[in-house]
Design a protein around this motif. Structure first.
Motif, PDB file in Angstrom:
ATOM      1  N   LEU A  50       0.789  -1.492   0.036  1.00 42.87           N
ATOM      2  CA  LEU A  50       0.072  -0.076  -0.138  1.00 42.87           C
ATOM      3  C   LEU A  50       0.927   1.228  -0.024  1.00 42.87           C
ATOM      4  O   LEU A  50       0.297   2.328  -0.124  1.00 42.87           O
ATOM      5  N   THR A  51       2.167   1.081   0.090  1.00 45.78           N
ATOM      6  CA  THR A  51       3.029   2.282   0.346  1.00 45.78           C
ATOM      7  C   THR A  51       3.909   2.582  -1.012  1.00 45.78           C
ATOM      8  O   THR A  51       4.748   1.995  -1.235  1.00 45.78           O
ATOM      9  N   TRP A  52       3.494   3.771  -1.802  1.00 46.42           N
ATOM     10  CA  TRP A  52       4.170   4.095  -3.054  1.00 46.42           C
ATOM     11  C   TRP A  52       4.712   5.276  -2.729  1.00 46.42           C
ATOM     12  O   TRP A  52       3.873   6.349  -1.948  1.00 46.42           O
ATOM     13  N   THR A  53       6.100   5.687  -2.794  1.00 40.67           N
ATOM     14  CA  THR A  53       6.842   6.821  -2.379  1.00 40.67           C
ATOM     15  C   THR A  53       7.388   7.507  -3.392  1.00 40.67           C
ATOM     16  O   THR A  53       7.911   7.116  -4.324  1.00 40.67           O
ATOM     17  N   MET A  54       7.708   8.780  -2.979  1.00 44.85           N
ATOM     18  CA  MET A  54       8.788   9.592  -3.628  1.00 44.85           C
ATOM     19  C   MET A  54       9.941   9.934  -2.343  1.00 44.85           C
ATOM     20  O   MET A  54       9.616  10.465  -1.514  1.00 44.85           O
ATOM     21  N   ASN A  55      11.106   9.389  -2.759  1.00 42.55           N
ATOM     22  CA  ASN A  55      12.411   9.576  -1.897  1.00 42.55           C
ATOM     23  C   ASN A  55      12.139   8.725  -0.595  1.00 42.55           C
ATOM     24  O   ASN A  55      12.457   9.101   0.269  1.00 42.55           O
TER      25      ASN A  55
ATOM     26  N   ASN B  55       8.741  15.961   6.507  1.00 40.80           N
ATOM     27  CA  ASN B  55      10.014  15.280   6.122  1.00 40.80           C
ATOM     28  C   ASN B  55      10.846  15.964   4.777  1.00 40.80           C
ATOM     29  O   ASN B  55      10.246  16.201   3.890  1.00 40.80           O
ATOM     30  N   PRO B  56      12.142  16.405   5.321  1.00 42.52           N
ATOM     31  CA  PRO B  56      12.708  17.204   4.182  1.00 42.52           C
ATOM     32  C   PRO B  56      12.692  16.287   2.984  1.00 42.52           C
ATOM     33  O   PRO B  56      13.006  16.942   1.713  1.00 42.52           O
ATOM     34  N   ALA B  57      12.711  15.085   2.656  1.00 40.24           N
ATOM     35  CA  ALA B  57      12.584  14.282   1.810  1.00 40.24           C
ATOM     36  C   ALA B  57      11.376  14.609   0.769  1.00 40.24           C
ATOM     37  O   ALA B  57      11.359  14.208  -0.309  1.00 40.24           O
ATOM     38  N   LEU B  58      10.254  15.157   1.305  1.00 37.91           N
ATOM     39  CA  LEU B  58       9.062  15.488   0.791  1.00 37.91           C
ATOM     40  C   LEU B  58       8.906  16.807  -0.220  1.00 37.91           C
ATOM     41  O   LEU B  58       8.007  17.147  -0.678  1.00 37.91           O
ATOM     42  N   TYR B  59       9.849  17.603   0.162  1.00 38.74           N
ATOM     43  CA  TYR B  59       9.851  18.822  -0.359  1.00 38.74           C
ATOM     44  C   TYR B  59      11.102  19.688  -0.728  1.00 38.74           C
ATOM     45  O   TYR B  59      12.336  19.295  -0.644  1.00 38.74           O
TER      46      TYR B  59
ATOM     47  N   SER C 157       3.907  11.438  -3.562  1.00 39.12           N
ATOM     48  CA  SER C 157       3.716  13.059  -4.053  1.00 39.12           C
ATOM     49  C   SER C 157       4.976  13.800  -3.517  1.00 39.12           C
ATOM     50  O   SER C 157       5.946  13.088  -2.546  1.00 39.12           O
ATOM     51  N   PHE C 158       5.226  14.769  -4.145  1.00 42.35           N
ATOM     52  CA  PHE C 158       6.477  15.804  -3.662  1.00 42.35           C
ATOM     53  C   PHE C 158       6.104  17.072  -3.969  1.00 42.35           C
ATOM     54  O   PHE C 158       5.446  17.576  -4.846  1.00 42.35           O
ATOM     55  N   ILE C 159       6.523  18.033  -2.995  1.00 44.80           N
ATOM     56  CA  ILE C 159       5.768  19.454  -2.853  1.00 44.80           C
ATOM     57  C   ILE C 159       7.162  20.353  -3.200  1.00 44.80           C
ATOM     58  O   ILE C 159       8.167  20.180  -2.740  1.00 44.80           O
TER      59      ILE C 159
END
Length: 597
Positions: A431-436, A461-465, A576-578
């Motif tokens: 169920l977990t799909w990620t960016m970084n 988390n800094p990996a998200l943006y 997702s990534f911001i």
């Protein structure tokens, strides 16, 4: 003295512009029970229908859309592909650009039309898009815009008819449909640990039928890795190749895997006249899970825009449309006046699935059909089979999106980028799909939008943006990484805000520290001369190791924005990534938007 074609079309467009510089729509959002394919489902309705009404404006117009939420949940509306130039508060992403619209509340989206082409709107909250909260958008060219259809070499009379068709398109929203509501699907994924579910059918503009395929007929189409399928043409939930993380296969809802009850509800019929010579279609894959292939029996067509942007026209018979992407096509009405099947197939496993609509040159079928057309016409030179495979004997030409070229010709900014962002696409469990490697968490319902409180991004988390200055040339390198047996499908990555140049794809990790370094080394797969200009980017499917994709854009529209996979389970899983784009140049936010909550 006869007016020239260019002047005539310009006069028609200018007249359209002069009629309405301010375009206003009221969208009333409710909920109700629908039977689009003969099976009841609780659905979102927009002005009493789903998909919702088309929002149409002309380049240069200002658009105001008042959305009144009379449903039972918070909602937002995202204007997919529309760049929101200097109106970042209208992008429709809760927690980033606005507070969600609470029940009984209304919100006005406001933007200047700076683009042309096919777009769409949809909820960006929970999985409401699965439940019908979506509709088409058409941004007409103004009198100064030159259509790529003028390059086809048509006669003067035919070119005029082609351009008229472009201005009066048929909307073809195709999407995969499931009878269970989105919230139920999320709970089912969590309960069973199985993410890949079976779908019920494919609808065109909300019309279609449940088809239970003949298992003997489709047997040759089933890949060896799938082996056997259920009555719905769907792989079994214990298939280790498609469910690498296992799960409780014995606990699945049979209505999502095994049970199949065919229906004979009406199909969408597009009526045309051979005397018009051409019909234009704005096609969007507004589904949630699978890319779709579209063809029209006996017909070829020109693809002349991709994601709303003009391209040099390409003549084909079959087009593949990943989730979220849009194309405009021009169909020559050069066949014998008759009824022809429009085929829409999910080109993916775990399920073989097709839907149908009708291109009708004649009136007789419609006049004698009570309750609508409930059967697709007899096959007349079909180009794809039930599973979306191109039929070899048909000599069909399949659209290749990697070869398209912008019209008029334009190139990405040259030289080294100011900012290089490397993002790893991963899957760590069912169920977990990620960016970084970090899933973007679901933000609280009343999380103050980052547009109003940019400093709050530091709580994530800094990996998200990331952030960069206005005017920056930005390269994004997407690397799909396989963890264990968890292979990846092609990810339709959607970038909000301005479009970007899709520089190319390749196998393995990206072979340099930067795009410019790779270009100087003549890395295979990169194109910085005339690459496609898109807002959706399909990454390569990855069965082992790594693959890469690269995009480049210049950030010229200050906004808190997002990039994400448009497959809904992947978005729900956190992929997702911001991006905090040029906030030092952010326009003053009107009081209405600052005070809305």
């Amino acid at each position: 003295m006869r007016m020239s074609l260019r002047l005539l079309v310009g006069a028609l467009l200018a007249a359209a512009v002069s009629r309405a510089a301010l375009v206003e729509y009221d969208l009333v959002i409710t909920q109700g029970t629908v039977k689009k394919d003969g099976q009841s489902k609780r659905s979102w309705l927009i002005n009493g229908q789903s998909p919702g009404p088309a929002v149409v404006a002309t380049k240069g117009d200002t658009v105001n859309v008042r959305v009144l939420n009379l449903g039972s949940e918070n909602i937002t509306i995202h204007w997919h592909g529309i760049e929101q130039f200097l109106t970042p508060w209208s992008d429709g992403v809760p927690g980033l650009t606005q507070f969600p619209i609470r029940p009984t509340k209304s919100f006005t989206y406001n933007f200047k039309v700076t683009q042309t082409g096919a777009y769409w709107y949809h909820s960006h909250h929970h999985m409401q898009m699965v439940d019908g909260l979506q509709g088409p958008v058409f941004l007409k060219p103004d009198s100064h815009t030159v259509s790529s259809l003028t390059t086809l070499g048509l006669s003067r009379a035919d070119e005029e008819k082609a351009l008229r068709a472009e201005l009066n398109p048929r909307f073809l929203s195709a999407y995969d449909n499931v009878h269970k509501p989105g919230n139920y699907l999320i709970n089912e994924w969590k309960r069973t640990g199985i993410e890949q579910l079976c779908l019920d059918d494919i609808l065109v503009n909300g019309k279609g039928q449940v088809v239970c395929p003949d298992l003997d007929e489709i047997a040759p189409l089933i890949p060896p890795a799938v082996g056997k399928v259920t009555k719905r043409g769907c792989a079994y939930p214990d298939n280790a190749n498609l469910q690498p993380f296992g799960g409780n296969a014995s606990d699945v809802d049979p209505d999502l895997w095994y049970n199949c009850v065919p229906t004979k509800t009406p199909l969408e019929v597009f009526k045309v006249s051979a005397s018009d010579k051409f019909a234009a279609f704005n096609i969007v894959n507004s589904g949630t899970t699978w890319e779709l292939r579209v063809s029209i029996d006996s017909h070829s067509f020109w693809v002349f825009t991709a994601d709303g942007a003009y391209i040099s026209p390409v003549k084909v018979n079959v087009i593949t449309i990943p989730v979220g992407e849009r194309f405009q096509i021009l169909v020559p009405l050069d066949q014998k006046p008759d009824d022809y099947t429009i085929r829409v197939a999910a080109k993916a496993m775990p399920q073989l699935l097709s839907g149908y609509a009708v291109l009708s040159y004649k009136k007789a079928l419609l006049e004698i059909s009570i309750g609508g057309v409930t059967s697709a016409p007899a096959a007349k030179h079909p180009f794809i089979d039930y599973g979306g495979n191109v039929i070899k004997e048909s000599n069909a030409v399949l659209f290749d999106p990697t070869t398209i070229r912008p019209f008029p010709a334009q190139a990405p900014p040259s030289g080294p980028a100011d900012v290089t962002i490397r993002i790893s696409l991963q899957r760590s469990d069912a169920l977990t799909w990620t960016m970084n490697g970090v899933p973007l968490p679901a933000l609280p319902e009343q999380f103050k939008p980052l547009l109003l409180d940019p400093q709050a991004v530091s709580t994530l988390n800094p990996a998200l943006y990331t952030s960069f200055k206005n005017g920056s040339i930005v390269d994004i390198i997407l690397e799909t990484k396989v963890l264990g047996r968890a292979s990846h499908p092609a990810h339709p990555i959607h970038k909000h805000n301005t479009k970007a140049f899709f520089l190319g794809t390749g196998t393995g990790p990206f072979p340099a520290a930067t795009v410019w370094e790779a270009w100087q080394r003549n890395v295979t797969g990169l194109n910085l001369v005339n690459p496609p200009l898109r807002d959706d980017f399909n990454t390569p499917p990855t069965k082992e190791n790594m693959n890469w994709a690269a995009i480049r854009f210049q950030s010229v529209n200050p906004m808190v924005t997002i990039m994400h996979c448009h497959i809904d389970p992947h978005l729900a899983g956190g992929m997702s990534f911001i991006m905090m784009e040029g906030l030092e140049a952010l326009p003053s936010i009107p009081t209405y938007y600052k005070d809305f909550h």
